[in-house]
Design an enzyme around this catalytic site. Structure first.
Site: not given
Ligand code: THU
Length: 160
Positions: A62, A64, A73, A75, A112, A115
């Site tokens: 991920n 940010e 994310c 994925e 999520c 994704c």
């Molecule tokens: N995140 C992912 O990388 N994948 C997911 O399926 C759920 C959330 C990341 C997004 C953000 O950077 C952190 O997790 C907290 O939500």
């Protein structure tokens, strides 16, 4: 009126060494790449590893942003890279892991909603169900296909 019951098979494993070898390998790659996450805001580091039909493994973490909604994310970082670099190669499996400040999260890492939507689209695109391996300290869960993560998904056929 009809009632339909949907069945979802969830394969649970206590530890990584119990998994079939190819899943183990993929999950270990996901754990490795989670360390590359750029997650200064959430401190939640996610790693995803994809196994392509040609045997290649593509990873993502991920990423940010100070403008929170601009992050992506793990994925989707991995999936969009794989699909854009190898547009003709199906995705066989995805392993997902996540670490918070205490290390590997307790329950299996759940992709999520956005994704899940992208995983469903990829299955549709390549006409191939993908194994989904979700890592957690208490258990590791495996699903055979993204449909199991998102029943009633909006699919290309929903546009018909
Ligand atoms: N995140 C992912 O990388 N994948 C997911 O399926 C759920 C959330 C990341 C997004 C953000 O950077 C952190 O997790 C907290 O939500």
């Amino acid at each position: 009126m009809r009632i339909k019951e949907l069945q979802i098979l969830v394969y649970e494993y206590d530890t990584v060494v119990e998994l079939p070898e190819s899943d183990q390998n993929l999950l270990l790659k996901a754990r490795e790449v989670a360390n590359n996450a750029y997650a200064p805001y959430s401190k939640f580091k996610v790693g995803a590893a994809l196994l392509l039909e040609n045997g290649l493994i593509i990873t993502g973490s991920n990423q940010e942003n100070a403008d929170f909604t601009d992050g992506l994310c793990a994925e989707r970082v991995a999936m969009f890279y794989a699909n854009s670099t190898y547009p003709d190669v199906a995705v066989k499996a995805i392993a997902v892991t996540a670490k918070n400040i205490n290390g590997l999260i307790e329950e299996p890492a759940q992709p999520c909603g956005s994704c899940r939507q992208v995983l469903v689209e990829t299955e549709w695109r390549y006409k191939k169900a993908m194994r989904i391996i979700m890592d957690g300290r208490k258990r590791i869960q495996v699903l055979e296909g993204a449909d199991n993560l998102l029943p009633f998904a909006f699919k290309p056929s929903s546009l018909d």
